[in-house]
Scaffold this motif. Structure first.
Motif, mmCIF file in Angstrom:
data_model
loop_
_atom_site.group_PDB
_atom_site.id
_atom_site.type_symbol
_atom_site.label_atom_id
_atom_site.label_comp_id
_atom_site.label_asym_id
_atom_site.label_seq_id
_atom_site.Cartn_x
_atom_site.Cartn_y
_atom_site.Cartn_z
ATOM 1 N N ASN A 9 0.847 -1.195 0.000
ATOM 2 C CA ASN A 9 0.000 0.000 0.000
ATOM 3 C C ASN A 9 0.889 1.253 0.000
ATOM 4 O OD1 ASN A 9 -1.227 2.301 1.424
ATOM 5 N ND2 ASN A 9 -3.046 0.992 1.449
ATOM 6 N N HIS A 10 0.679 2.115 -0.985
ATOM 7 C CA HIS A 10 1.581 3.239 -1.211
ATOM 8 C C HIS A 10 1.664 4.183 0.000
ATOM 9 C CE1 HIS A 10 3.955 5.993 -3.496
ATOM 10 N NE2 HIS A 10 3.096 6.982 -3.254
ATOM 11 N N VAL A 11 0.503 4.523 0.541
ATOM 12 C CA VAL A 11 0.482 5.468 1.663
ATOM 13 C C VAL A 11 1.192 4.872 2.881
ATOM 14 C CG1 VAL A 11 -1.048 6.770 3.211
ATOM 15 C CG2 VAL A 11 -1.679 6.450 0.812
ATOM 16 N N LEU A 12 0.865 3.598 3.164
ATOM 17 C CA LEU A 12 1.493 2.939 4.312
ATOM 18 C C LEU A 12 2.999 2.821 4.116
ATOM 19 C CD1 LEU A 12 -1.076 0.059 5.022
ATOM 20 C CD2 LEU A 12 -0.748 2.165 6.338
ATOM 21 N N LYS A 13 3.404 2.548 2.884
ATOM 22 C CA LYS A 13 4.828 2.398 2.583
ATOM 23 C C LYS A 13 5.569 3.691 2.916
ATOM 24 C CE LYS A 13 6.175 0.177 -1.164
ATOM 25 N NZ LYS A 13 6.593 -0.235 -2.485
ATOM 26 N N ILE A 14 4.995 4.823 2.492
ATOM 27 C CA ILE A 14 5.677 6.103 2.731
ATOM 28 C C ILE A 14 5.742 6.402 4.234
ATOM 29 C CG2 ILE A 14 5.476 8.608 2.371
ATOM 30 C CD1 ILE A 14 4.712 8.017 -0.444
ATOM 31 N N ILE A 29 9.046 6.760 9.216
ATOM 32 C CA ILE A 29 9.294 6.400 10.617
ATOM 33 C C ILE A 29 10.681 5.764 10.758
ATOM 34 C CG2 ILE A 29 8.577 4.845 12.486
ATOM 35 C CD1 ILE A 29 5.673 5.258 11.337
ATOM 36 N N VAL A 30 10.957 4.801 9.891
ATOM 37 C CA VAL A 30 12.234 4.086 9.998
ATOM 38 C C VAL A 30 13.404 5.028 9.691
ATOM 39 C CG1 VAL A 30 13.596 2.210 8.967
ATOM 40 C CG2 VAL A 30 11.247 1.796 9.699
ATOM 41 N N SER A 31 13.230 5.931 8.721
ATOM 42 C CA SER A 31 14.307 6.900 8.430
ATOM 43 C C SER A 31 14.560 7.785 9.640
ATOM 44 C CB SER A 31 13.946 7.796 7.250
ATOM 45 O OG SER A 31 13.704 7.029 6.134
ATOM 46 N N GLY A 32 13.479 8.157 10.319
ATOM 47 C CA GLY A 32 13.624 8.993 11.523
ATOM 48 C C GLY A 32 14.437 8.263 12.589
ATOM 49 N N ILE A 33 14.156 6.970 12.757
ATOM 50 C CA ILE A 33 14.906 6.184 13.763
ATOM 51 C C ILE A 33 16.367 6.072 13.349
ATOM 52 C CG2 ILE A 33 15.077 3.924 14.894
ATOM 53 C CD1 ILE A 33 12.023 3.648 14.509
ATOM 54 N N PRO A 46 8.312 -1.050 13.823
ATOM 55 C CA PRO A 46 7.414 -0.369 12.879
ATOM 56 C C PRO A 46 7.237 -1.142 11.570
ATOM 57 C CG PRO A 46 9.302 1.042 13.472
ATOM 58 C CD PRO A 46 9.475 -0.244 14.194
ATOM 59 N N ILE A 47 8.283 -1.836 11.147
ATOM 60 C CA ILE A 47 8.165 -2.573 9.873
ATOM 61 C C ILE A 47 7.105 -3.673 9.998
ATOM 62 C CG2 ILE A 47 9.392 -4.041 8.200
ATOM 63 C CD1 ILE A 47 11.939 -2.501 8.817
ATOM 64 N N ILE A 48 7.137 -4.380 11.132
ATOM 65 C CA ILE A 48 6.155 -5.454 11.321
ATOM 66 C C ILE A 48 4.760 -4.868 11.541
ATOM 67 C CG2 ILE A 48 5.554 -7.498 12.711
ATOM 68 C CD1 ILE A 48 8.112 -7.693 10.919
ATOM 69 N N CYS A 49 4.697 -3.777 12.293
ATOM 70 C CA CYS A 49 3.413 -3.114 12.530
ATOM 71 C C CYS A 49 2.773 -2.698 11.200
ATOM 72 C CB CYS A 49 3.654 -1.904 13.437
ATOM 73 S SG CYS A 49 2.303 -0.748 13.476
ATOM 74 N N TYR A 50 3.568 -2.080 10.343
ATOM 75 C CA TYR A 50 3.023 -1.639 9.058
ATOM 76 C C TYR A 50 2.720 -2.826 8.138
ATOM 77 C CZ TYR A 50 2.840 3.275 9.872
ATOM 78 O OH TYR A 50 2.448 4.490 10.361
#
Ligand code: ASP
Ligand code: MG
Length: 472
Positions: free
Chosen positions: A88-93, A98-102, A137-141
């Motif tokens: 899903n495009h929106v979820l991917k972004i 989030i991961v980039s922020g971490i 977050p990766i698993i959550c998304y």
């Protein structure tokens, strides 16, 4: 039912595996029309924790360049996973942001630490926490991508409060229980799957701590005991606990079921799949622990519980601990002299030498102990400096020995087991150097030369018919 699902890093490292992890959770969400609550605990990706530890060494040497390379590698692994898994495009972004922020936060911290080239146990725990923090977050998304409600939390967010023993922190269970319930139950009521980072807690001052290597197992059982879960699943890439190391015994079998007490012996004696303290919380609350292979769902795995159904085997597993050394200290002065053992063990403990096995005969003229071979140098130096020529007169060393441990609650009170063990070993021409049996009679351990170890394990596995365990 409330079910805790812990996934190890080796079953999260490709999008295919993550998708199957999502499917596993989905399949447990509704069983026979009844809805279950799922709480997911995730480890860092395979080898990421090891990589952070190696990076810490380089940072202490002031090596700045490796930070860039490291962050680049972490970015490509984790962002790559999102790219492939979340369609899903929106979820991917969102997930990428989030991961980039971490990752940015991680890089800032690393750049700060390299300036002073010093890493304390506290800052090391902070660094190590990022492995798990990147995965949650990766698993959550990935759940959200499959239309399941999910939120991600760190061990600190979820309320795991520990002491300040960085690197090997222990949970303060009463406070933890209050906080974890307050955090998790409302999420479950809203039909949300919490995805919690394993391995991490925070001390009373809010500083990040870790629970020791393989600590995600411990996170899973801590949460289980707090919310009185019905079952805990530890999903990894192995089928279950084994009757022996398959590299030594080629017809080693997966154990169908085993008691907590037996599993605790196995874990302490080196069956490496579980954190040594992870059994404690569920053992006390009697919550079954199921070890399953996420990459081989057709295998039913091993159940650890207090309620064994079928097992009539006296012996469950033969474990070998390699890479150990035997140290014998002795001297007439030790006989009847109070406090000798205390001084010896104190000296070793102060020098961070862990002792695996101890024996002293009733003559009291010597004490033998088995330790990790890597600790031998430290042990000898410290004893020589402090005690040799005083309370101890000699120090004998035997390098390259192995401990062989026979585990099984069925041994308790049954006569002839020791006889059977040592007759079998003698037939193989193996010499036994030292023997210890705890009064719990859950295990019997003995020491042999390392070159005899595999012969001994194989002959005992056969002697007790472990290859005939029916499960596999
Ligand atoms: N990531 C941590 C480790 O490798 C914790 C875990 O995997 O359970 O030890
Ligand atoms: Mg692990």
């Amino acid at each position: 039912m409330k079910i805790i699902m812990k996934f190890g890093g080796s079953v999260l490292d490709t999008s295919l595996k993550i998708n199957s992890v999502v499917e596993i959770c989905k399949s447990y969400k509704i069983v026979n029309g009844v809805k279950n609550d799922i709480i997911c605990v995730v480890s860092a990706l395979y080898q990421v924790t090891d990589k952070i530890l190696s990076l810490a060494d380089l940072i202490m040497k002031g090596n700045r360049d490796t930070i860039k390379i490291f962050i680049h590698e972490m970015t490509s692994i984790h962002i790559g996973l999102i790219e492939k898994t979340i369609t899903n495009h929106v979820l991917k972004i969102e997930a990428k942001n989030i991961v980039s922020g971490i990752l940015d936060e991680f890089q800032d911290i690393l750049n700060g630490l390299v300036l002073i080239s010093e890493i304390t146990p506290r800052s090391l725990d902070h660094m190590l926490s990022f492995g798990e923090r990147l995965m949650a977050p990766i698993i959550c998304y990935s759940f959200r991508n499959s239309n399941l409600n999910s939120e991600y939390l760190t061990g600190k967010d979820v309320g795991i409060v520990t002491d300040s023993n960085f690197g090997e922190a222990r949970p303060l269970m009463n406070t933890t229980k209050l906080r974890v319930n307050a955090k998790i139950l409302p999420l479950l009521q809203r039909d949300i799957i919490p995805v919690v980072t394993g391995f991490i807690g925070a001390d009373q001052h809010g500083r990040i701590t870790t629970l020791g290597r393989s600590g995600s197992d411990y996170t899973a059982t801590i949460i289980a005991s707090c919310i009185q879960a019905d079952e805990v699943y530890l999903w990894s890439d192995v089928n279950g606990l084994l009757t022996a190391d398959p590299l030594i015994v080629n017809d080693a079998r997966v154990l169908d079921e085993i008691s907590f007490a037996e599993a605790a012996e196995m874990v302490l004696f080196g069956a490496k799949y579980i954190h040594p303290r992870a059994l404690e919380p569920v053992m006390d609350s009697d919550i079954p622990l199921k070890i399953r292979n996420a990459l081989n769902l057709s295998h039913h795995g091993t159940v650890i519980s207090n309620d064994l159904k079928t097992s009539n085997h006296i012996i469950k597993s033969i474990i070998a601990i390699r890479n150990t050394a035997l140290l014998e200290v002795g001297g007439g002065g030790m006989v009847g002299s109070l406090g000798t053992a205390a001084i010896i063990f104190d000296t070793l403990a102060n020098n961070k030498v862990n002792i695996m096995m101890i024996s002293q005969g009733p003559s009291e003229s010597s004490i033998s102990m088995v330790l990790n071979k890597d600790d031998l140098g430290k042990a000898i130096t410290s004893l020589e400096l402090k005690l040799l020529g005083k309370i101890i007169k000699h120090l004998n060393i035997l390098e390259n020995v192995s401990i062989v441990t026979v585990v099984g609650a069925g041994m308790r009170g049954i006569k002839g087991i020791a006889g059977k063990i040592f007759t079998s070993i003698a037939k193989e021409n193996v010499n036994v150097i030292m023997i210890v049996q705890g009064s719990s009679e859950l295990n019997l351990a003995f020491v042999v030369k390392d070159e005899d170890c595999e012969k001994a394990v194989r002959s005992l596995h056969k002697e007790f018919g472990l290859e005939k365990m029916i499960n596999d």
